[in-house]
Design a protein around this motif. Sequence first.
Motif, PDB file in Angstrom:
ATOM      1  N   PHE A 144       7.649 -21.463  -7.791  1.00  0.00           N
ATOM      2  CA  PHE A 144       7.844 -23.146  -8.020  1.00  0.00           C
ATOM      3  C   PHE A 144       8.942 -23.528  -8.696  1.00  0.00           C
ATOM      4  O   PHE A 144       9.456 -22.902  -9.682  1.00  0.00           O
ATOM      5  CB  PHE A 144       6.531 -23.298  -8.554  1.00  0.00           C
ATOM      6  N   LYS A 145       9.238 -24.825  -8.895  1.00  0.00           N
ATOM      7  CA  LYS A 145      10.228 -25.534  -9.332  1.00  0.00           C
ATOM      8  C   LYS A 145       9.709 -26.513 -10.570  1.00  0.00           C
ATOM      9  O   LYS A 145       8.599 -26.903 -10.584  1.00  0.00           O
ATOM     10  CB  LYS A 145      11.089 -26.351  -8.413  1.00  0.00           C
ATOM     11  N   PRO A 146      10.290 -26.403 -11.699  1.00  0.00           N
ATOM     12  CA  PRO A 146       9.903 -27.297 -12.878  1.00  0.00           C
ATOM     13  C   PRO A 146      10.325 -28.935 -12.507  1.00  0.00           C
ATOM     14  O   PRO A 146      11.317 -29.116 -11.804  1.00  0.00           O
ATOM     15  CB  PRO A 146      10.674 -26.772 -13.962  1.00  0.00           C
ATOM     16  N   VAL A 147       9.572 -29.793 -12.855  1.00  0.00           N
ATOM     17  CA  VAL A 147      10.000 -31.317 -13.068  1.00  0.00           C
ATOM     18  C   VAL A 147       9.816 -31.794 -14.107  1.00  0.00           C
ATOM     19  O   VAL A 147       9.110 -31.445 -15.239  1.00  0.00           O
ATOM     20  CB  VAL A 147       8.703 -32.082 -11.994  1.00  0.00           C
ATOM     21  N   GLN A 148      10.711 -32.759 -14.509  1.00  0.00           N
ATOM     22  CA  GLN A 148      10.596 -33.578 -15.680  1.00  0.00           C
ATOM     23  C   GLN A 148       9.421 -34.262 -15.805  1.00  0.00           C
ATOM     24  O   GLN A 148       8.956 -34.825 -14.865  1.00  0.00           O
ATOM     25  CB  GLN A 148      12.096 -34.424 -15.777  1.00  0.00           C
ATOM     26  N   THR A 149       9.053 -34.264 -17.103  1.00  0.00           N
ATOM     27  CA  THR A 149       7.471 -35.154 -17.298  1.00  0.00           C
ATOM     28  C   THR A 149       7.954 -36.533 -17.824  1.00  0.00           C
ATOM     29  O   THR A 149       9.006 -36.679 -18.038  1.00  0.00           O
ATOM     30  CB  THR A 149       6.650 -34.407 -18.117  1.00  0.00           C
ATOM     31  N   ASN A 150       7.018 -37.413 -18.260  1.00  0.00           N
ATOM     32  CA  ASN A 150       7.451 -38.473 -18.955  1.00  0.00           C
ATOM     33  C   ASN A 150       7.765 -38.343 -20.463  1.00  0.00           C
ATOM     34  O   ASN A 150       7.930 -39.345 -21.256  1.00  0.00           O
ATOM     35  CB  ASN A 150       6.370 -39.699 -18.828  1.00  0.00           C
ATOM     36  N   VAL A 151       7.766 -37.126 -20.813  1.00  0.00           N
ATOM     37  CA  VAL A 151       8.457 -36.888 -22.331  1.00  0.00           C
ATOM     38  C   VAL A 151       9.608 -35.990 -22.129  1.00  0.00           C
ATOM     39  O   VAL A 151       9.736 -34.992 -21.504  1.00  0.00           O
ATOM     40  CB  VAL A 151       7.361 -36.029 -23.016  1.00  0.00           C
ATOM     41  N   ASN A 152      10.756 -36.621 -22.645  1.00  0.00           N
ATOM     42  CA  ASN A 152      11.986 -36.073 -22.416  1.00  0.00           C
ATOM     43  C   ASN A 152      12.101 -34.463 -22.938  1.00  0.00           C
ATOM     44  O   ASN A 152      11.095 -34.451 -24.024  1.00  0.00           O
ATOM     45  CB  ASN A 152      13.096 -36.677 -23.455  1.00  0.00           C
ATOM     46  N   MET A 181       1.731 -37.858 -17.315  1.00  0.00           N
ATOM     47  CA  MET A 181       0.755 -37.979 -18.644  1.00  0.00           C
ATOM     48  C   MET A 181       0.894 -37.180 -19.665  1.00  0.00           C
ATOM     49  O   MET A 181       0.076 -37.124 -20.560  1.00  0.00           O
ATOM     50  CB  MET A 181      -0.513 -38.050 -18.161  1.00  0.00           C
ATOM     51  N   MET A 182       2.081 -36.578 -19.960  1.00  0.00           N
ATOM     52  CA  MET A 182       2.443 -35.665 -20.670  1.00  0.00           C
ATOM     53  C   MET A 182       2.553 -36.191 -22.168  1.00  0.00           C
ATOM     54  O   MET A 182       2.364 -35.443 -23.239  1.00  0.00           O
ATOM     55  CB  MET A 182       3.851 -34.933 -20.534  1.00  0.00           C
ATOM     56  N   ASP A 183       2.769 -37.339 -22.420  1.00  0.00           N
ATOM     57  CA  ASP A 183       2.852 -38.087 -23.694  1.00  0.00           C
ATOM     58  C   ASP A 183       1.406 -38.007 -24.317  1.00  0.00           C
ATOM     59  O   ASP A 183       1.105 -38.164 -25.525  1.00  0.00           O
ATOM     60  CB  ASP A 183       3.051 -39.642 -23.622  1.00  0.00           C
ATOM     61  N   MET A 243      -5.517 -33.366 -10.336  1.00  0.00           N
ATOM     62  CA  MET A 243      -6.363 -34.722 -10.030  1.00  0.00           C
ATOM     63  C   MET A 243      -7.235 -34.853 -10.992  1.00  0.00           C
ATOM     64  O   MET A 243      -7.559 -35.745 -11.758  1.00  0.00           O
ATOM     65  CB  MET A 243      -6.954 -34.604  -8.701  1.00  0.00           C
ATOM     66  N   ALA A 244      -8.113 -33.605 -11.179  1.00  0.00           N
ATOM     67  CA  ALA A 244      -9.445 -33.750 -11.837  1.00  0.00           C
ATOM     68  C   ALA A 244      -9.020 -34.103 -13.556  1.00  0.00           C
ATOM     69  O   ALA A 244      -9.563 -34.942 -14.190  1.00  0.00           O
ATOM     70  CB  ALA A 244     -10.342 -32.596 -12.011  1.00  0.00           C
ATOM     71  N   TYR A 245      -8.087 -33.307 -14.041  1.00  0.00           N
ATOM     72  CA  TYR A 245      -7.621 -33.316 -15.413  1.00  0.00           C
ATOM     73  C   TYR A 245      -7.022 -34.861 -15.770  1.00  0.00           C
ATOM     74  O   TYR A 245      -7.495 -35.329 -16.831  1.00  0.00           O
ATOM     75  CB  TYR A 245      -6.729 -32.439 -15.713  1.00  0.00           C
ATOM     76  N   THR A 246      -6.146 -35.194 -14.859  1.00  0.00           N
ATOM     77  CA  THR A 246      -5.652 -36.584 -15.224  1.00  0.00           C
ATOM     78  C   THR A 246      -6.524 -37.605 -14.905  1.00  0.00           C
ATOM     79  O   THR A 246      -6.714 -38.527 -15.678  1.00  0.00           O
ATOM     80  CB  THR A 246      -4.453 -36.791 -14.240  1.00  0.00           C
ATOM     81  N   ALA A 247      -7.421 -37.593 -14.087  1.00  0.00           N
ATOM     82  CA  ALA A 247      -8.561 -38.577 -14.066  1.00  0.00           C
ATOM     83  C   ALA A 247      -9.380 -38.563 -15.087  1.00  0.00           C
ATOM     84  O   ALA A 247      -9.706 -39.612 -15.351  1.00  0.00           O
ATOM     85  CB  ALA A 247      -9.513 -38.084 -12.762  1.00  0.00           C
ATOM     86  N   LEU A 248      -9.753 -37.339 -15.837  1.00  0.00           N
ATOM     87  CA  LEU A 248     -10.612 -37.296 -16.678  1.00  0.00           C
ATOM     88  C   LEU A 248      -9.896 -38.162 -18.024  1.00  0.00           C
ATOM     89  O   LEU A 248     -10.503 -38.787 -18.682  1.00  0.00           O
ATOM     90  CB  LEU A 248     -10.742 -35.815 -17.020  1.00  0.00           C
ATOM     91  N   LEU A 249      -8.535 -37.973 -18.118  1.00  0.00           N
ATOM     92  CA  LEU A 249      -7.971 -38.426 -19.415  1.00  0.00           C
ATOM     93  C   LEU A 249      -7.833 -39.841 -19.116  1.00  0.00           C
ATOM     94  O   LEU A 249      -8.023 -40.773 -20.293  1.00  0.00           O
ATOM     95  CB  LEU A 249      -6.517 -37.868 -19.456  1.00  0.00           C
ATOM     96  N   GLU A 250      -7.790 -40.386 -18.011  1.00  0.00           N
ATOM     97  CA  GLU A 250      -7.457 -41.913 -17.672  1.00  0.00           C
ATOM     98  C   GLU A 250      -8.730 -42.385 -17.744  1.00  0.00           C
ATOM     99  O   GLU A 250      -8.975 -43.374 -18.644  1.00  0.00           O
ATOM    100  CB  GLU A 250      -7.010 -41.768 -16.243  1.00  0.00           C
ATOM    101  N   ARG A 272      -1.783 -35.160 -31.531  1.00  0.00           N
ATOM    102  CA  ARG A 272      -0.618 -35.836 -31.056  1.00  0.00           C
ATOM    103  C   ARG A 272      -0.077 -35.414 -29.740  1.00  0.00           C
ATOM    104  O   ARG A 272       0.606 -34.263 -29.519  1.00  0.00           O
ATOM    105  CB  ARG A 272       0.408 -35.681 -32.322  1.00  0.00           C
ATOM    106  N   GLY A 273      -0.005 -36.303 -28.533  1.00  0.00           N
ATOM    107  CA  GLY A 273       0.395 -35.751 -27.242  1.00  0.00           C
ATOM    108  C   GLY A 273       1.953 -35.631 -27.279  1.00  0.00           C
ATOM    109  O   GLY A 273       2.575 -36.168 -28.112  1.00  0.00           O
ATOM    110  N   GLY A 274       2.493 -35.326 -26.202  1.00  0.00           N
ATOM    111  CA  GLY A 274       3.905 -35.464 -26.045  1.00  0.00           C
ATOM    112  C   GLY A 274       4.769 -34.365 -26.835  1.00  0.00           C
ATOM    113  O   GLY A 274       5.886 -34.510 -27.235  1.00  0.00           O
TER     114      GLY A 274
END
Lengths: 459, 101
Positions: free
Chosen positions: A84-92, A106-108, A341-348, A396-398
């Motif tokens: 697999f390849k890495p992708v950039q998250t919303n946290v630099n 949602m990495m922040d 899906m489930a994890y991000t749905a739960l946080l949201e 503290r996220g991110g």
Amino acid sequence: MLNIGKERVPLCEGPSRRSFLQLGTTGMATLSLPTLFKLEALGAVKNSDAKIRNCITIFLVGSPGQHDTWDMKPDAPAEVRGKFKPVQTNVNGIQICEHFPMMSKMMDKVALIRSLHHRTGATHENGQRWMMTGHDFNADSVKPHLGSVISKVYGQKSELPSNIVLPGPIGNTGAGPLHGQTSGYLGSAHEPFFLNSDPANKDFKVGDLEVAQGQGNNRLDARKQLLTQLDEIQRRTESRSTQMHDSAYERAFRLLTSPKAKQAFDLNQENEKLRDRYGRNTFGQSCLMARRMVENGVRFVTVNHFDTVFNLSCWDMHADGGGLNNTYLDYERLLCPQFDMAYTALLEDLQQRGLLEETVVAVLSEFGRTPRINPKGGRDHYPNAWTNFLAGGNIRGGQVIGSTDKIGARPNDFPVEPPQILASIYHAMGINLDTTMMPGPGDRPVRLVEAEPIRQLFS
Amino acid sequence: MEQKFEGTPKSEIRIDGPKLLRSEVTNDWGSLLRWVITQNGKEVNVHNARPMLNYEPKLSTKGSHEAVLQMWKYVDYKKDAQGEFTNSKFVEVSNKITFNI
């Protein structure tokens, strides 16, 4: 002889504890109550003392490989870095696997701990016990699950149990029955309530909340009366531990007859789009159920992503060609998307309801996986390095805590051991580890866990 | 406890200029969702459809193409000697659309 309802109890012959309990069990049989549902909390701390009121723990049974998920090594040799390849998250500066596209946005909110490790054998059960009790195995003193500790410290805050495991307990993972999901020495009063039912089933019901067919409320009331009479006799003749048993029946009965409890477990009350958002599968619907539980007063919920590692698609990626034949394809097509899906749905969902700031969400697993891909294309057990993460509450996220070396084989800096994760969860939930003690074996006060919280996790 | 998957997933797709658009999936099983583009019955482009509701494919082949959304249907984890699933498979969960390059 004594008559209780239509039952004749031979008191003159000397009633045994067994005879009372048998009668009690007979009386309750048609209610189908869990035998381990015993909820008395002794010496509980006031609810109002907890600013962070809830914790949801997602346990990834089998354990994802760090290289293939949240600690990727794109510059390592092919036999290490994987497919697999890495992708950039919303946290630099924070990258995760391409198969978590929603989580990457949602990495922040998430604090990754990349330097987890433990020093005992590489069995699932060792890792499960470490991550769910904060202690190594000790046959003489089975340590309590952290949800049981929370139950003990804070007690029950609604008609629902304080500590629930969804959808069911961990079963066979290879090396024994002790997975760290029992109340241990805290006793049956703090045993988790196991749902033992699949919320993704179309006709899902919690069996213990359903009155047997043909048994109306009048019969329930009659049984309640019978139990009350039994309780009185038992209180006169039996030990305190039996009284805890009675109390458990009393509370179980309240749960059985509580409209609020039934509503809490009814996923049909949820919006269809939201159910889709979590994913129409056992794990997704269990995560949705977890949110409903904390919303309705359950303090600690554990969601087991799988109950075994054998003969099904799960995180235990040995690719052995037999009963442990999970591969990259399982990760890519099922496991990562389902978790994402489930994890991000739960946080949201928690955030939208104002619950995220008072709920710690912990994603835990037993260990990491071997840095080098095995000859069959899988990775094997590896407790020397792995990644888990926390979100919600005052986390503290991110941020990333700790790191591993170039091939993800060892902690490179800030090594973290499992008790520190549990200490951090306890700390997040307002528990002062220096002053809150558990009644250990022989009622000797013992510290909850021999570690300090990871201060960097908190705002 | 073997995983249960509820309902049958369904999504509507359409094309808007160079972009393929999809609706949210109803009865979403939560497994891998992908765009599959074929030409003369042969796959020429496959792309993860989870991250976004739209996708602009880069196609090198000219002519008529067909697009559809597929989702992974987990039945069990059995695999053959080559490591491919034997019973679990991708199934179509959307209408098909035809477009020209």
